[in-house]
Design a protein around this motif. Structure first.
Motif, PDB file in Angstrom:
ATOM      1  N   ARG A  53      43.866   8.526  39.882  1.00 35.07           N
ATOM      2  CA  ARG A  53      42.418   8.780  39.841  1.00 35.07           C
ATOM      3  C   ARG A  53      41.753   8.463  41.172  1.00 35.07           C
ATOM      4  NH1 ARG A  53      41.225   5.065  34.759  1.00 35.07           N
ATOM      5  NH2 ARG A  53      42.619   3.818  36.054  1.00 35.07           N
ATOM      6  N   GLN A  54      42.435   7.645  41.987  1.00 40.36           N
ATOM      7  CA  GLN A  54      41.910   7.312  43.317  1.00 40.36           C
ATOM      8  C   GLN A  54      42.368   8.381  44.311  1.00 40.36           C
ATOM      9  OE1 GLN A  54      39.888   4.644  43.527  1.00 40.36           O
ATOM     10  NE2 GLN A  54      40.302   4.212  41.359  1.00 40.36           N
ATOM     11  N   ALA A  55      41.416   8.952  45.035  1.00 42.79           N
ATOM     12  CA  ALA A  55      41.741  10.052  45.958  1.00 42.79           C
ATOM     13  C   ALA A  55      42.801   9.648  46.981  1.00 42.79           C
ATOM     14  CB  ALA A  55      40.475  10.523  46.669  1.00 42.79           C
ATOM     15  N   ASP A  56      42.755   8.372  47.427  1.00 44.31           N
ATOM     16  CA  ASP A  56      43.710   7.945  48.458  1.00 44.31           C
ATOM     17  C   ASP A  56      45.078   7.562  47.880  1.00 44.31           C
ATOM     18  OD1 ASP A  56      42.905   5.650  47.190  1.00 44.31           O
ATOM     19  OD2 ASP A  56      42.492   4.505  49.022  1.00 44.31           O
ATOM     20  N   GLN A  57      45.242   7.702  46.552  1.00 46.18           N
ATOM     21  CA  GLN A  57      46.551   7.434  45.933  1.00 46.18           C
ATOM     22  C   GLN A  57      47.103   8.665  45.209  1.00 46.18           C
ATOM     23  OE1 GLN A  57      47.127   3.714  43.867  1.00 46.18           O
ATOM     24  NE2 GLN A  57      45.523   2.705  45.040  1.00 46.18           N
ATOM     25  N   PRO A 201      51.136   6.009  49.736  1.00 50.05           N
ATOM     26  CA  PRO A 201      49.796   5.765  50.268  1.00 50.05           C
ATOM     27  C   PRO A 201      49.678   4.326  50.799  1.00 50.05           C
ATOM     28  CG  PRO A 201      49.735   6.553  47.979  1.00 50.05           C
ATOM     29  CD  PRO A 201      51.136   6.150  48.279  1.00 50.05           C
ATOM     30  N   ALA A 202      48.919   4.161  51.869  1.00 47.30           N
ATOM     31  CA  ALA A 202      48.732   2.831  52.454  1.00 47.30           C
ATOM     32  C   ALA A 202      48.065   1.883  51.459  1.00 47.30           C
ATOM     33  CB  ALA A 202      47.895   2.938  53.729  1.00 47.30           C
ATOM     34  N   SER A 203      47.286   2.446  50.530  1.00 45.14           N
ATOM     35  CA  SER A 203      46.534   1.613  49.586  1.00 45.14           C
ATOM     36  C   SER A 203      47.338   1.224  48.336  1.00 45.14           C
ATOM     37  CB  SER A 203      45.262   2.348  49.152  1.00 45.14           C
ATOM     38  OG  SER A 203      45.603   3.594  48.562  1.00 45.14           O
ATOM     39  N   ALA A 204      48.572   1.732  48.211  1.00 47.75           N
ATOM     40  CA  ALA A 204      49.392   1.412  47.027  1.00 47.75           C
ATOM     41  C   ALA A 204      49.882  -0.031  47.102  1.00 47.75           C
ATOM     42  CB  ALA A 204      50.575   2.368  46.933  1.00 47.75           C
ATOM     43  N   LYS A 205      49.641  -0.806  46.049  1.00 50.81           N
ATOM     44  CA  LYS A 205      50.020  -2.225  46.023  1.00 50.81           C
ATOM     45  C   LYS A 205      51.243  -2.436  45.120  1.00 50.81           C
ATOM     46  CE  LYS A 205      46.313  -3.317  48.382  1.00 50.81           C
ATOM     47  NZ  LYS A 205      46.420  -2.836  49.726  1.00 50.81           N
TER      48      LYS A 205
END
Length: 234
Positions: A53-57, A201-205
């Motif tokens: 749902r997050q565009a950057d993921q 993605p850089a934002s994936a934790k």
């Protein structure tokens, strides 16, 4: 019990549902679980630790399979003039502009992939509502909108695929047919997994790859060793 049920149970008996198999072993085993009278597709399902749902993921990209996917991909090219000729020479099955747009708007979808030159996108956009839900809308990010239309057609014909994470956080990608040799399936699967690992993605934790399963169209899922998959990114 039906013959179909018996054959599924026989295929299931070959797989330990609790075991995570090495990649090479899983792709040799998956060939043994093919039981249909047609040549089943072998597909990887990769569960990712992302929030689509997050565009950057919203993980998406392309991969060129070394051995193709075992079927003829029908390519439609939206192009005019010299570019139309270029697409035809590269092997596109259907080439044109306004007449193809009209045909599609009337419900014709006898093709598997669409490519377009940038100057055609304003016109193609008019049928975006019908192309988009089918995964057929040309997109610059996946190389299906290109000035070099001939190269785009050739790459798809040679086995270039698009992948995209679904709402459940899973990517489904075919890696060939049950009739393929095990080594061909292994090469294709490695290419897919590497492409998905590179698309992290850089934002994936946390753990990016949470699960990998391979199965034929009618066969049981075979879990693949995650530790091995994760080391591929190193």
């Amino acid at each position: 019990m039906s013959d179909n049920g018996k054959s599924y149970r026989a295929a299931l008996a070959k797989v330990d549902r609790d075991q995570r198999y090495p990649l090479e072993e899983s792709l040799r085993l998956v060939k043994e679980t093919a039981r249909a009278k047609f040549d089943e597709t072998v597909e990887l399902a990769i569960r990712l630790g992302v929030d689509p749902r997050q565009a950057d993921q919203n993980v998406r990209g392309t991969v060129s399979l070394p051995h193709g996917i075992g079927k003829t991909v029908r390519v439609l090219a939206f192009a005019k003039g010299e570019k139309e000729k270029e697409a035809q020479e590269a092997g596109a099955d259907y080439v044109g502009s306004d007449e193809l747009i009209k045909k599609i708007s009337e419900g014709w979808f006898d093709f598997d992939k669409a490519v377009a030159t940038p100057d055609m996108m304003a016109a193609v956009g008019r049928i975006g509502k019908v192309l988009g839900p089918r995964g057929l809308m040309p997109n610059p990010k996946t190389g299906t909108v290109s000035v070099d239309i001939g190269k785009a057609v050739k790459e798809i014909k040679a086995g270039k695929l698009e992948f995209r994470v679904d709402k459940a956080g899973i990517v489904h990608v075919p890696v060939g047919k049950a009739s393929f040799g095990a080594e061909q399936l292994i090469d294709n699967a490695k290419a897919v997994l590497l492409s998905i690992l590179r698309a992290k993605p850089a934002s994936a934790k946390g753990n990016y790859v949470r699960g990998v399963t391979v199965a034929t169209t009618m066969g049981p899922g075979i879990k693949i060793d995650l530790a091995q998959v994760r080391t591929m990114a190193a």
